[in-house]
Write a protein that holds these residues in place. Structure first.
Motif, PDB file in Angstrom:
ATOM      1  N   PRO A 148      11.394  -2.215   2.802  1.00 57.70           N
ATOM      2  CA  PRO A 148      11.023  -2.023   1.400  1.00 57.70           C
ATOM      3  C   PRO A 148       9.506  -1.896   1.229  1.00 57.70           C
ATOM      4  N   PHE A 149       9.086  -0.935   0.395  1.00 60.19           N
ATOM      5  CA  PHE A 149       7.669  -0.728   0.103  1.00 60.19           C
ATOM      6  C   PHE A 149       7.441  -0.800  -1.399  1.00 60.19           C
ATOM      7  N   LEU A 150       6.328  -1.409  -1.793  1.00 54.93           N
ATOM      8  CA  LEU A 150       5.883  -1.340  -3.180  1.00 54.93           C
ATOM      9  C   LEU A 150       5.300   0.045  -3.382  1.00 54.93           C
ATOM     10  N   ARG A 151       5.974   0.884  -4.162  1.00 51.89           N
ATOM     11  CA  ARG A 151       5.718   2.322  -4.186  1.00 51.89           C
ATOM     12  C   ARG A 151       4.274   2.676  -4.529  1.00 51.89           C
ATOM     13  N   HIS A 152       3.688   2.036  -5.535  1.00 57.69           N
ATOM     14  CA  HIS A 152       2.386   2.515  -6.028  1.00 57.69           C
ATOM     15  C   HIS A 152       1.234   2.215  -5.078  1.00 57.69           C
ATOM     16  N   CYS A 153       1.403   1.265  -4.146  1.00 60.37           N
ATOM     17  CA  CYS A 153       0.324   1.000  -3.190  1.00 60.37           C
ATOM     18  C   CYS A 153       0.807   1.025  -1.748  1.00 60.37           C
ATOM     19  N   ASN A 154       2.094   1.338  -1.526  1.00 60.43           N
ATOM     20  CA  ASN A 154       2.651   1.558  -0.197  1.00 60.43           C
ATOM     21  C   ASN A 154       2.471   0.354   0.732  1.00 60.43           C
ATOM     22  N   LEU A 155       2.652  -0.847   0.204  1.00 60.83           N
ATOM     23  CA  LEU A 155       2.620  -2.058   1.017  1.00 60.83           C
ATOM     24  C   LEU A 155       4.046  -2.547   1.258  1.00 60.83           C
ATOM     25  N   THR A 156       4.309  -3.025   2.467  1.00 54.81           N
ATOM     26  CA  THR A 156       5.619  -3.584   2.775  1.00 54.81           C
ATOM     27  C   THR A 156       5.858  -4.852   1.971  1.00 54.81           C
ATOM     28  N   VAL A 157       7.022  -4.936   1.333  1.00 52.49           N
ATOM     29  CA  VAL A 157       7.377  -6.102   0.534  1.00 52.49           C
ATOM     30  C   VAL A 157       8.127  -7.099   1.413  1.00 52.49           C
ATOM     31  N   LEU A 158       7.647  -8.339   1.429  1.00 52.53           N
ATOM     32  CA  LEU A 158       8.258  -9.383   2.253  1.00 52.53           C
ATOM     33  C   LEU A 158       9.193 -10.285   1.463  1.00 52.53           C
ATOM     34  N   ASN A 159       8.839 -10.532   0.198  1.00 50.75           N
ATOM     35  CA  ASN A 159       9.673 -11.410  -0.627  1.00 50.75           C
ATOM     36  C   ASN A 159       9.329 -11.212  -2.101  1.00 50.75           C
ATOM     37  N   ILE A 160      10.343 -11.340  -2.963  1.00 47.89           N
ATOM     38  CA  ILE A 160      10.158 -11.270  -4.410  1.00 47.89           C
ATOM     39  C   ILE A 160      10.725 -12.543  -5.017  1.00 47.89           C
ATOM     40  N   SER A 161       9.918 -13.238  -5.819  1.00 50.17           N
ATOM     41  CA  SER A 161      10.362 -14.453  -6.475  1.00 50.17           C
ATOM     42  C   SER A 161      10.377 -14.249  -7.987  1.00 50.17           C
ATOM     43  N   LEU A 162      11.445 -14.704  -8.659  1.00 42.91           N
ATOM     44  CA  LEU A 162      11.500 -14.637 -10.112  1.00 42.91           C
ATOM     45  C   LEU A 162      10.573 -15.659 -10.757  1.00 42.91           C
ATOM     46  N   ASP A 163       9.946 -16.493  -9.956  1.00 41.73           N
ATOM     47  CA  ASP A 163       8.914 -17.391 -10.469  1.00 41.73           C
ATOM     48  C   ASP A 163       7.575 -16.670 -10.617  1.00 41.73           C
ATOM     49  N   GLY A 164       7.556 -15.365 -10.336  1.00 40.07           N
ATOM     50  CA  GLY A 164       6.354 -14.578 -10.589  1.00 40.07           C
ATOM     51  C   GLY A 164       5.479 -14.328  -9.383  1.00 40.07           C
ATOM     52  N   GLU A 165       6.028 -14.481  -8.171  1.00 36.88           N
ATOM     53  CA  GLU A 165       5.256 -14.206  -6.963  1.00 36.88           C
ATOM     54  C   GLU A 165       5.887 -13.061  -6.176  1.00 36.88           C
ATOM     55  N   LEU A 166       5.016 -12.245  -5.616  1.00 39.67           N
ATOM     56  CA  LEU A 166       5.432 -11.129  -4.771  1.00 39.67           C
ATOM     57  C   LEU A 166       4.634 -11.214  -3.479  1.00 39.67           C
ATOM     58  N   ARG A 167       5.322 -11.354  -2.342  1.00 37.69           N
ATOM     59  CA  ARG A 167       4.634 -11.428  -1.053  1.00 37.69           C
ATOM     60  C   ARG A 167       4.718 -10.057  -0.380  1.00 37.69           C
ATOM     61  N   VAL A 168       3.549  -9.525  -0.042  1.00 33.54           N
ATOM     62  CA  VAL A 168       3.479  -8.223   0.619  1.00 33.54           C
ATOM     63  C   VAL A 168       2.703  -8.360   1.918  1.00 33.54           C
ATOM     64  N   SER A 169       2.750  -7.313   2.727  1.00 32.22           N
ATOM     65  CA  SER A 169       2.022  -7.285   3.988  1.00 32.22           C
ATOM     66  C   SER A 169       0.755  -6.463   3.789  1.00 32.22           C
ATOM     67  N   ASN A 170      -0.404  -7.124   3.827  1.00 28.68           N
ATOM     68  CA  ASN A 170      -1.685  -6.491   3.535  1.00 28.68           C
ATOM     69  C   ASN A 170      -2.392  -6.067   4.828  1.00 28.68           C
ATOM     70  N   PHE A 171      -3.168  -4.993   4.740  1.00 29.59           N
ATOM     71  CA  PHE A 171      -3.857  -4.472   5.922  1.00 29.59           C
ATOM     72  C   PHE A 171      -5.177  -5.194   6.178  1.00 29.59           C
ATOM     73  N   VAL A 172      -5.612  -5.165   7.421  1.00 30.37           N
ATOM     74  CA  VAL A 172      -6.856  -5.795   7.856  1.00 30.37           C
ATOM     75  C   VAL A 172      -7.924  -4.715   8.049  1.00 30.37           C
ATOM     76  N   ALA A 173      -9.097  -4.913   7.455  1.00 33.24           N
ATOM     77  CA  ALA A 173     -10.227  -4.007   7.688  1.00 33.24           C
ATOM     78  C   ALA A 173     -10.930  -4.405   8.974  1.00 33.24           C
ATOM     79  N   ARG A 174     -11.519  -3.414   9.685  1.00 35.55           N
ATOM     80  CA  ARG A 174     -12.158  -3.723  10.960  1.00 35.55           C
ATOM     81  C   ARG A 174     -13.272  -2.744  11.260  1.00 35.55           C
ATOM     82  N   ASN A 175     -14.223  -3.154  12.079  1.00 34.79           N
ATOM     83  CA  ASN A 175     -15.132  -2.218  12.741  1.00 34.79           C
ATOM     84  C   ASN A 175     -15.319  -2.665  14.184  1.00 34.79           C
ATOM     85  N   CYS A 176     -15.306  -1.692  15.110  1.00 34.85           N
ATOM     86  CA  CYS A 176     -15.331  -1.989  16.543  1.00 34.85           C
ATOM     87  C   CYS A 176     -16.475  -1.237  17.219  1.00 34.85           C
ATOM     88  N   TYR A 177     -17.042  -1.864  18.252  1.00 37.82           N
ATOM     89  CA  TYR A 177     -18.203  -1.328  18.949  1.00 37.82           C
ATOM     90  C   TYR A 177     -17.964  -1.309  20.458  1.00 37.82           C
TER      91      TYR A 177
END
Length: 273
Positions: free
Chosen positions: A69-98
């Motif tokens: 499942p993806f949250l359509r407007h920001c294309n993040l994977t949805v991990l859990n939906i709570s009717l208490d008003g919380e939505l857990r998604v999988s967020n990306f990590v920013a990086r720079n490598c040398y």
């Protein structure tokens, strides 16, 4: 007798009107309420007529052999939906490598959440690095907000496992009501003095309890590319009192719980019944 008949007809007509308005605002019984192992309660939904508005649209991707499942407007994977008003998604990590030649990979992360807010009580802004400053620029209730943290170390032995103190890892809080943000990174010495154990810098906004710093993370974050992020969700821009005046758009019908006002942005929530 005629007056009694007229009143009865009017009451019957009024009753049918209320039923029609309520039915129009309920999702269809044919709505799909799951994607893989994820339960998808209203106001979220996977197809037109099954969600409150487009910010609650969940896309179910079945192309990889399993349903994701993806949250359509920001294309993040949805991990859990709570009717208490919380939505857990999988967020990306920013990086720079040398490497010895300089910067070889850089990834600035931007997220726009529309009607959702980052939970300011359960998430932290985190940087994992020994030669980097990380900047968080967010939009909170119409105002720009910038913060960041600095993490330095010159030897792996100076890093303490499980302790995000500014040596190999740093953290800071975020304000209430953040709906949009950018995470960017910069380096002081291009990691030239720490390349052997820390070739990359990492920055992310994520659930505080989901991340525990380890010195092993300084080496490519142990190939971790995402972190759980808790979002607060609410319906619309009205209070419960105002929303109840329009039965067509009111989301907290009996099947979806009781209404209460949201405190991390506009709108209201529906408690699980």
């Amino acid at each position: 007798m005629a007056l009694h008949r007229l009143l009865s007809q009017q009451l019957l007509l009024f009753g049918w009107t209320i039923l029609a308005v309520t039915a129009a605002s309920q999702p269809s019984s044919s709505c799909i309420n799951s994607c893989g192992s994820l339960s998808i309660p209203y106001p979220f939904g996977t197809s037109e007529g099954c969600y409150f508005d487009e910010s609650f649209l969940i896309t179910c991707n079945n192309t990889s052999g399993s349903s994701t499942p993806f949250l359509r407007h920001c294309n993040l994977t949805v991990l859990n939906i709570s009717l208490d008003g919380e939505l857990r998604v999988s967020n990306f990590v920013a990086r720079n490598c040398y490497n010895n030649s300089g910067l070889v990979d850089s990834d600035i992360f931007h997220l726009s959440l529309l009607n959702f807010s980052i939970s300011y009580t359960k998430n932290k802004f985190t940087a994992v690095v020994c030669d980097t400053f990380v900047i968080f620029n967010g939009l909170s209730r119409g105002q720009n907000y910038t913060t960041g943290c600095l993490s330095l170390c010159d030897h792996i032995n100076s890093v303490v496992n499980g302790y995000c103190s500014g040596i190999g890892c740093c953290q800071t809080s975020i304000p209430e009501g953040v709906t949009n943000f950018i995470v960017g990174l910069g380096s002081f010495n291009y990691h030239s003095t720490v390349l052997d154990f820390n070739p990359c810098g990492f920055g992310f906004v994520g659930e505080e309890d989901a991340y525990n710093f380890s010195f092993l993370d300084l080496k490519f974050l142990q190939n971790r590319t995402t972190i759980p992020l808790l979002l607060d969700w609410a319906v619309g821009n009205e209070s419960c009192q105002d929303a109840k005046r329009n039965l067509t758009s009111y989301a907290c019908k009996a099947a979806y719980g009781e209404c209460y006002n949201f405190n991390n942005g506009p709108g209201y929530r529906c408690n699980a019944p």
